[in-house]
Design a protein around this motif. Structure first.
Motif, mmCIF file in Angstrom:
data_model
loop_
_atom_site.group_PDB
_atom_site.id
_atom_site.type_symbol
_atom_site.label_atom_id
_atom_site.label_comp_id
_atom_site.label_asym_id
_atom_site.label_seq_id
_atom_site.Cartn_x
_atom_site.Cartn_y
_atom_site.Cartn_z
ATOM 1 N N ILE A 29 36.356 46.801 39.423
ATOM 2 C CA ILE A 29 35.075 47.326 38.947
ATOM 3 C C ILE A 29 35.212 47.537 37.442
ATOM 4 C CG2 ILE A 29 33.327 49.123 39.202
ATOM 5 C CD1 ILE A 29 34.062 47.562 41.818
ATOM 6 N N PHE A 30 34.380 46.871 36.666
ATOM 7 C CA PHE A 30 34.437 46.933 35.213
ATOM 8 C C PHE A 30 33.258 47.707 34.652
ATOM 9 C CE2 PHE A 30 36.802 43.181 36.381
ATOM 10 C CZ PHE A 30 37.911 43.247 35.560
ATOM 11 N N ARG A 31 33.534 48.488 33.604
ATOM 12 C CA ARG A 31 32.485 49.146 32.825
ATOM 13 C C ARG A 31 32.527 48.540 31.424
ATOM 14 N NH1 ARG A 31 32.190 55.590 31.253
ATOM 15 N NH2 ARG A 31 30.225 55.487 30.086
ATOM 16 N N THR A 32 31.413 48.012 30.985
ATOM 17 C CA THR A 32 31.366 47.379 29.675
ATOM 18 C C THR A 32 31.036 48.408 28.598
ATOM 19 O OG1 THR A 32 29.037 46.808 29.955
ATOM 20 C CG2 THR A 32 30.658 45.171 30.683
ATOM 21 N N GLY A 33 31.110 47.988 27.357
ATOM 22 C CA GLY A 33 30.812 48.869 26.232
ATOM 23 C C GLY A 33 29.375 49.352 26.214
ATOM 24 N N ASP A 34 28.467 48.594 26.873
ATOM 25 C CA ASP A 34 27.063 49.008 26.951
ATOM 26 C C ASP A 34 26.741 49.692 28.282
ATOM 27 O OD1 ASP A 34 27.188 46.758 28.550
ATOM 28 O OD2 ASP A 34 25.537 45.703 27.569
ATOM 29 N N ASP A 35 27.780 50.194 28.955
ATOM 30 C CA ASP A 35 27.673 50.982 30.193
ATOM 31 C C ASP A 35 27.077 50.222 31.377
ATOM 32 O OD1 ASP A 35 28.933 53.235 29.214
ATOM 33 O OD2 ASP A 35 27.072 54.106 28.462
ATOM 34 N N ARG A 36 27.276 48.930 31.436
ATOM 35 C CA ARG A 36 26.920 48.174 32.644
ATOM 36 C C ARG A 36 28.162 48.081 33.516
ATOM 37 N NH1 ARG A 36 23.815 42.821 31.533
ATOM 38 N NH2 ARG A 36 23.692 42.978 33.801
ATOM 39 N N VAL A 37 27.986 47.894 34.820
ATOM 40 C CA VAL A 37 29.121 47.739 35.726
ATOM 41 C C VAL A 37 29.043 46.392 36.420
ATOM 42 C CG1 VAL A 37 29.534 50.198 36.117
ATOM 43 C CG2 VAL A 37 27.963 48.973 37.612
ATOM 44 N N PHE A 38 30.212 45.819 36.656
ATOM 45 C CA PHE A 38 30.343 44.538 37.333
ATOM 46 C C PHE A 38 31.521 44.626 38.296
ATOM 47 C CE2 PHE A 38 28.473 43.653 33.207
ATOM 48 C CZ PHE A 38 27.392 42.861 33.554
ATOM 49 N N ALA A 39 31.428 43.915 39.395
ATOM 50 C CA ALA A 39 32.504 43.902 40.390
ATOM 51 C C ALA A 39 32.882 42.452 40.687
ATOM 52 C CB ALA A 39 32.051 44.600 41.666
ATOM 53 N N ILE A 40 34.181 42.141 40.566
ATOM 54 C CA ILE A 40 34.688 40.800 40.844
ATOM 55 C C ILE A 40 36.031 40.917 41.559
ATOM 56 C CG2 ILE A 40 33.516 39.798 38.829
ATOM 57 C CD1 ILE A 40 36.249 39.711 37.405
ATOM 58 N N ASP A 41 36.487 39.801 42.149
ATOM 59 C CA ASP A 41 37.832 39.780 42.718
ATOM 60 C C ASP A 41 38.824 40.210 41.641
ATOM 61 O OD1 ASP A 41 37.020 38.808 45.178
ATOM 62 O OD2 ASP A 41 37.562 36.739 44.745
ATOM 63 N N ASP A 42 39.851 40.942 42.039
ATOM 64 C CA ASP A 42 40.831 41.421 41.065
ATOM 65 C C ASP A 42 41.925 40.400 40.794
ATOM 66 O OD1 ASP A 42 41.942 43.313 39.296
ATOM 67 O OD2 ASP A 42 43.332 44.014 40.835
ATOM 68 N N ARG A 43 41.940 39.304 41.488
ATOM 69 C CA ARG A 43 43.026 38.329 41.382
ATOM 70 C C ARG A 43 42.542 37.048 40.704
ATOM 71 N NH1 ARG A 43 47.904 37.313 43.980
ATOM 72 N NH2 ARG A 43 48.312 35.120 44.413
ATOM 73 N N CYS A 44 43.159 36.713 39.605
ATOM 74 C CA CYS A 44 42.840 35.477 38.896
ATOM 75 C C CYS A 44 43.240 34.289 39.778
ATOM 76 C CB CYS A 44 43.601 35.427 37.573
ATOM 77 S SG CYS A 44 43.383 33.874 36.691
ATOM 78 N N PRO A 45 42.370 33.287 39.920
ATOM 79 C CA PRO A 45 42.703 32.144 40.778
ATOM 80 C C PRO A 45 43.782 31.235 40.196
ATOM 81 C CG PRO A 45 40.606 31.766 39.682
ATOM 82 C CD PRO A 45 41.029 33.183 39.356
ATOM 83 N N HIS A 46 44.105 31.390 38.931
ATOM 84 C CA HIS A 46 45.084 30.502 38.303
ATOM 85 C C HIS A 46 46.525 30.923 38.591
ATOM 86 C CE1 HIS A 46 47.212 28.981 34.518
ATOM 87 N NE2 HIS A 46 46.982 27.922 35.248
ATOM 88 N N LYS A 47 46.868 32.138 38.199
ATOM 89 C CA LYS A 47 48.236 32.618 38.396
ATOM 90 C C LYS A 47 48.292 33.953 39.127
ATOM 91 C CE LYS A 47 50.518 30.236 34.646
ATOM 92 N NZ LYS A 47 51.472 30.336 33.542
ATOM 93 N N GLY A 48 47.173 34.392 39.685
ATOM 94 C CA GLY A 48 47.160 35.626 40.455
ATOM 95 C C GLY A 48 47.190 36.889 39.629
#
Length: 110
Positions: A29-48
Motif C-alpha cells: 500500500i503506497f501513499r504518494t506525496g499528494d496523499d493518494r493511495v495505491f495498492a499493488i503486488d509487493d513482489r517485482c515480477p523480474h527478480k522478486g
C-alpha cells in the motif's frame, strides 16, 4: 465493492509504503506525496524485489533490487519487456485506507 479498513492514512508516511499480508500473498500500500493511495503486488515480477521497499516518486515506484519502475495506477513497468504487477482498488475515507476485499480474495497477490 466490499471495502476492508486496513489502517489510518497517517500510518504511512508520504512517499512511503506498508505491506498487507493476505492469503494470496503480500500487497504493498503506497501513499504518494499528494496523499493518494495505491495498492499493488509487493513482489517485482523480474527478480522478486519487495516493491514496498522501493523509492516512491510521483505515482511511480522503483524496485529496490534492479531499478525497474512501475506505475502505481496501472501496475505496468516502464521499458520494453518490462512486465506488470497486479493492482487493487484502494481509497481513503475519513482518514482511513480502504481496500476492496473481494478483489483481494479473487486476485493473485505476490
Amino acid at each position: 465493492m466490499n471495502w476492508l479498513d486496513i489502517g489510518a492514512l497517517d500510518d504511512i508516511p508520504r512517499r512511503g509504503a506498508r505491506v498487507v499480508k493476505t492469503a494470496h500473498g503480500c500487497v504493498a500500500i503506497f501513499r504518494t506525496g499528494d496523499d493518494r493511495v495505491f495498492a499493488i503486488d509487493d513482489r517485482c515480477p523480474h527478480k522478486g524485489g519487495p516493491l514496498s521497499e522501493g523509492i516512491v516518486h510521483g505515482h511511480m515506484v522503483t524496485c529496490p533490487l534492479h531499478n525497474r519502475v512501475f506505475a502505481l495506477e496501472t501496475g505496468l513497468a516502464q521499458g520494453a519487456d518490462a512486465g506488470a504487477v497486479t493492482t487493487y482498488p484502494a481509497r481513503i475515507e475519513g482518514g482511513r485506507i480502504l481496500l476492496d476485499a473481494r478483489r483481494l480474495l479473487r486476485g493473485r497477490a505476490a
